[in-house]
Design a protein around this motif. Structure first.
Motif, PDB file in Angstrom:
ATOM      1  N   GLN A  84       0.827  -1.204   0.000  1.00  0.00           N
ATOM      2  CA  GLN A  84       0.000   0.000   0.000  1.00  0.00           C
ATOM      3  C   GLN A  84       0.865   1.260   0.000  1.00  0.00           C
ATOM      4  O   GLN A  84       0.524   2.261  -0.642  1.00  0.00           O
ATOM      5  CB  GLN A  84      -0.944  -0.013   1.199  1.00  0.00           C
ATOM      6  N   SER A 130       2.139   1.683  -3.522  1.00  0.00           N
ATOM      7  CA  SER A 130       1.052   2.164  -4.379  1.00  0.00           C
ATOM      8  C   SER A 130       0.822   3.656  -4.199  1.00  0.00           C
ATOM      9  O   SER A 130       0.658   4.395  -5.187  1.00  0.00           O
ATOM     10  CB  SER A 130      -0.227   1.381  -4.065  1.00  0.00           C
ATOM     11  N   SER A 131       0.830   4.123  -2.954  1.00  0.00           N
ATOM     12  CA  SER A 131       0.611   5.552  -2.687  1.00  0.00           C
ATOM     13  C   SER A 131       1.752   6.398  -3.259  1.00  0.00           C
ATOM     14  O   SER A 131       1.520   7.472  -3.837  1.00  0.00           O
ATOM     15  CB  SER A 131       0.488   5.798  -1.182  1.00  0.00           C
ATOM     16  N   GLU A 160       3.694   5.589  -5.788  1.00  0.00           N
ATOM     17  CA  GLU A 160       3.602   5.555  -7.251  1.00  0.00           C
ATOM     18  C   GLU A 160       2.507   6.487  -7.756  1.00  0.00           C
ATOM     19  O   GLU A 160       2.664   7.121  -8.805  1.00  0.00           O
ATOM     20  CB  GLU A 160       3.370   4.120  -7.722  1.00  0.00           C
ATOM     21  N   ASP A 161       1.398   6.586  -7.010  1.00  0.00           N
ATOM     22  CA  ASP A 161       0.363   7.566  -7.364  1.00  0.00           C
ATOM     23  C   ASP A 161       0.920   8.979  -7.275  1.00  0.00           C
ATOM     24  O   ASP A 161       0.632   9.830  -8.130  1.00  0.00           O
ATOM     25  CB  ASP A 161      -0.840   7.428  -6.425  1.00  0.00           C
ATOM     26  N   CYS A 162       1.711   9.218  -6.252  1.00  0.00           N
ATOM     27  CA  CYS A 162       2.328  10.531  -6.078  1.00  0.00           C
ATOM     28  C   CYS A 162       3.272  10.834  -7.243  1.00  0.00           C
ATOM     29  O   CYS A 162       3.276  11.951  -7.783  1.00  0.00           O
ATOM     30  CB  CYS A 162       3.083  10.553  -4.755  1.00  0.00           C
ATOM     31  N   LEU A 209       3.075   9.622 -10.244  1.00  0.00           N
ATOM     32  CA  LEU A 209       2.263   9.790 -11.446  1.00  0.00           C
ATOM     33  C   LEU A 209       1.680  11.198 -11.537  1.00  0.00           C
ATOM     34  O   LEU A 209       1.545  11.760 -12.629  1.00  0.00           O
ATOM     35  CB  LEU A 209       1.137   8.746 -11.440  1.00  0.00           C
ATOM     36  N   ASN A 210       1.369  11.782 -10.376  1.00  0.00           N
ATOM     37  CA  ASN A 210       0.674  13.069 -10.351  1.00  0.00           C
ATOM     38  C   ASN A 210       1.573  14.247 -10.011  1.00  0.00           C
ATOM     39  O   ASN A 210       1.089  15.376  -9.916  1.00  0.00           O
ATOM     40  CB  ASN A 210      -0.472  13.006  -9.320  1.00  0.00           C
ATOM     41  N   LEU A 212      -0.868  15.708  -3.607  1.00  0.00           N
ATOM     42  CA  LEU A 212       0.367  14.955  -3.374  1.00  0.00           C
ATOM     43  C   LEU A 212       0.536  14.637  -1.898  1.00  0.00           C
ATOM     44  O   LEU A 212       0.994  13.551  -1.526  1.00  0.00           O
ATOM     45  CB  LEU A 212       1.577  15.753  -3.879  1.00  0.00           C
ATOM     46  N   ASP A 254      -1.322  11.463  -0.771  1.00  0.00           N
ATOM     47  CA  ASP A 254      -0.624  10.209  -1.074  1.00  0.00           C
ATOM     48  C   ASP A 254       0.600  10.014  -0.175  1.00  0.00           C
ATOM     49  O   ASP A 254       0.892   8.899   0.266  1.00  0.00           O
ATOM     50  CB  ASP A 254      -0.200  10.191  -2.544  1.00  0.00           C
TER      51      ASP A 254
END
Length: 474
Positions: free
Chosen positions: A419, A422-423, A425-427, A429-430, A439, A442
């Protein structure tokens, strides 16, 4: 004394942190020495009601980390329970961080139960599963990864896993996670300070530096996940399945490998109808040796079920020992044995009954198995059995070998790591498109998950799940 946050957690899980707790710290059964452990603010006064030093001049409590000989008596009746040694570990320099006294008595279930009962009568309460280690965690003696490693050491089944668990007890895994978390906390703070105080015209965090932190953190977490895989599997026993047609001597081979009569042996084909298994430990590794029903074409319903279970057991095997009768002819059932053995990640061919005249055509066996994994043996005399173990040990040590620095990651920690990745990687990506407050969401999520691993964000549910798996007394 626990801080306010940890005290609240402790109250929910174990009751009043000011309780003095007691438990038998040694396994059930007879032995040379039994240990009863008492910990808490009243530990000294509780044991004082039980213990009479052998020498009237001996101080009580004993000097820290020294032993005092004396008698343990029932405080209610005054009757002597045992002659014992008492050790004192004063707070905060003890396992739990509280005052701890340990009573070393003669081993045996009755004497340790009687001493525990006397301690409870004197004012202690029986400890719950893992309560001593939980107090060590809540008093800052251990982080949660170290606390879990205590249980891993206790449950170790082989030497490589034990070495890794001992290394983890030193705190190396927790330190890695804490370092990562601290870096992310600093990054989050550098973003939030700009959001919180726009009037101060603080420069936005450098995007290149932010990307570097995020990428490095994801990479490090993935490396931790990758290095842990072999460590996780290594504490399972090495599953070895014996297969072969009826009456080739599988049960005799099992008994010889275990050095005792575990399976029923007879000259009647089909004696074994179910999977018979037992554990043996050698060279620091556990082997689960499984005898199975003979492989044969049959119309007998019970025998057919046995053959089906043989195939199922073979599919779960780490290694298969395909057993052949060197004194009989090669037939279709031997061919089926070779076919089933081919599905295993590792297999050995044992040509049994070397003590008898040999008539087996081995061409198909030598075509299917490497020459160095074809062993002539006799379950009756024991010839060849050491070679079977040597082959299994060589493969199992290769399979289960890993660095002692590889962290032992349980399911709870695995979920938090995934988890967190994942958080982050979301950060990533954005990072060039989303506003900073997104940001931060995440980043906070990743930080929270890493804190769950070390216990910095410990909750009642987490503590309950971790310490419920401990034995009482640890």
């Amino acid at each position: 004394m626990l801080d306010a946050v940890n005290s609240n957690i402790f109250d929910k899980r174990f009751g009043d942190p000011d309780d003095t707790i007691a438990a038998v710290a040694t396994p059930r059964g007879s032995g040379a020495v039994g240990i009863v452990r008492i910990s808490g603010p009243d530990a000294v006064s509780v044991v004082a009601k039980l213990f009479s030093p052998a020498s009237p001049s001996a101080p009580y409590p004993p000097p820290p980390r020294s032993l005092s000989l004396g008698l343990i008596s029932d405080p209610a009746s005054g009757s002597v329970i045992d002659q014992a040694l008492v050790a004192f570990f004063p707070a905060p320099n003890s396992y739990t961080g509280d005052d701890v006294l340990e009573i070393y008595c003669h081993g045996g279930s009755l004497v340790t139960r009687e001493i525990l009962s006397a301690a409870v009568s004197a004012g202690a309460r029986p400890a719950l599963n893992g309560e001593f280690t939980c107090r060590a965690f809540l008093n800052g003696k251990l982080d949660l990864t170290q606390a879990e490693s205590v249980n891993d050491i206790i449950s170790s089944r082989n030497r490589p896993f034990l070495l890794s668990a001992v290394n983890q007890l030193s705190g190396f895994f927790g330190k890695k996670i804490k370092t990562l978390r601290s870096r992310l906390v600093d990054t989050l703070a550098s973003i939030e300070v700009v959001l919180e105080y726009p009037e101060d015209n603080i420069d936005n965090p450098n995007r290149t530096a932010l990307l570097s932190v995020l990428r490095d953190s994801v990479s490090e977490l993935r490396n931790i996940m990758g290095s842990s895989a072999s460590a996780h599997i290594s504490n399972e026993p090495f599953n070895v399945v014996l297969i072969g047609k009826p009456n080739v001597g599988k049960s005799s081979l099992l008994n010889r490998m275990l050095d005792r009569d575990r399976a029923i042996v007879s000259d009647i084909p089909g004696t074994t109808r179910d999977v018979v298994s037992d554990l043996i430990s050698t060279h620091g590794l556990d082997f689960l040796i499984c005898d199975t029903a003979g492989i044969t074409k049959t119309k007998d319903i019970i025998e057919s079920i046995g053959v089906k279970k043989t195939i199922q057991a073979s599919q779960r095997a780490d290694a298969i020992i395909a057993v052949f009768d060197g004194s009989s002819d090669f037939d279709v059932n031997d061919s089926e044995t070779i076919s089933i053995a081919s599905i295993a990640p590792f297999s050995i061919a044992v040509i049994n009954k070397s003590d008898l005249a040999q008539s087996l055509n081995t061409d198909s066996i030598y075509s299917a198995f490497p020459k160095h994994r074809i062993i002539s043996a006799s379950a009756k005399t024991g010839d060849g059995i050491p070679a079977v173990y040597e082959a299994l040990l060589a493969h199992s040590e290769e399979l289960f070998s890993f660095s002692a620095d590889a962290p032992i990651i349980n399911e709870r920690n695995k979920i938090s790591l995934l988890q967190s990745i994942s958080s982050l990687e979301d950060c990533l990506l954005n990072v060039d498109s989303a506003p900073d407050d997104i940001l931060c969401v995440d980043l906070r999520a990743a930080i929270e998950q890493l804190g769950l691993i070390t216990g910095e964000n410990a909750t009642n549910d987490i503590l309950a799940s971790v310490f419920a798996n401990f034995c009482v007394g640890k």
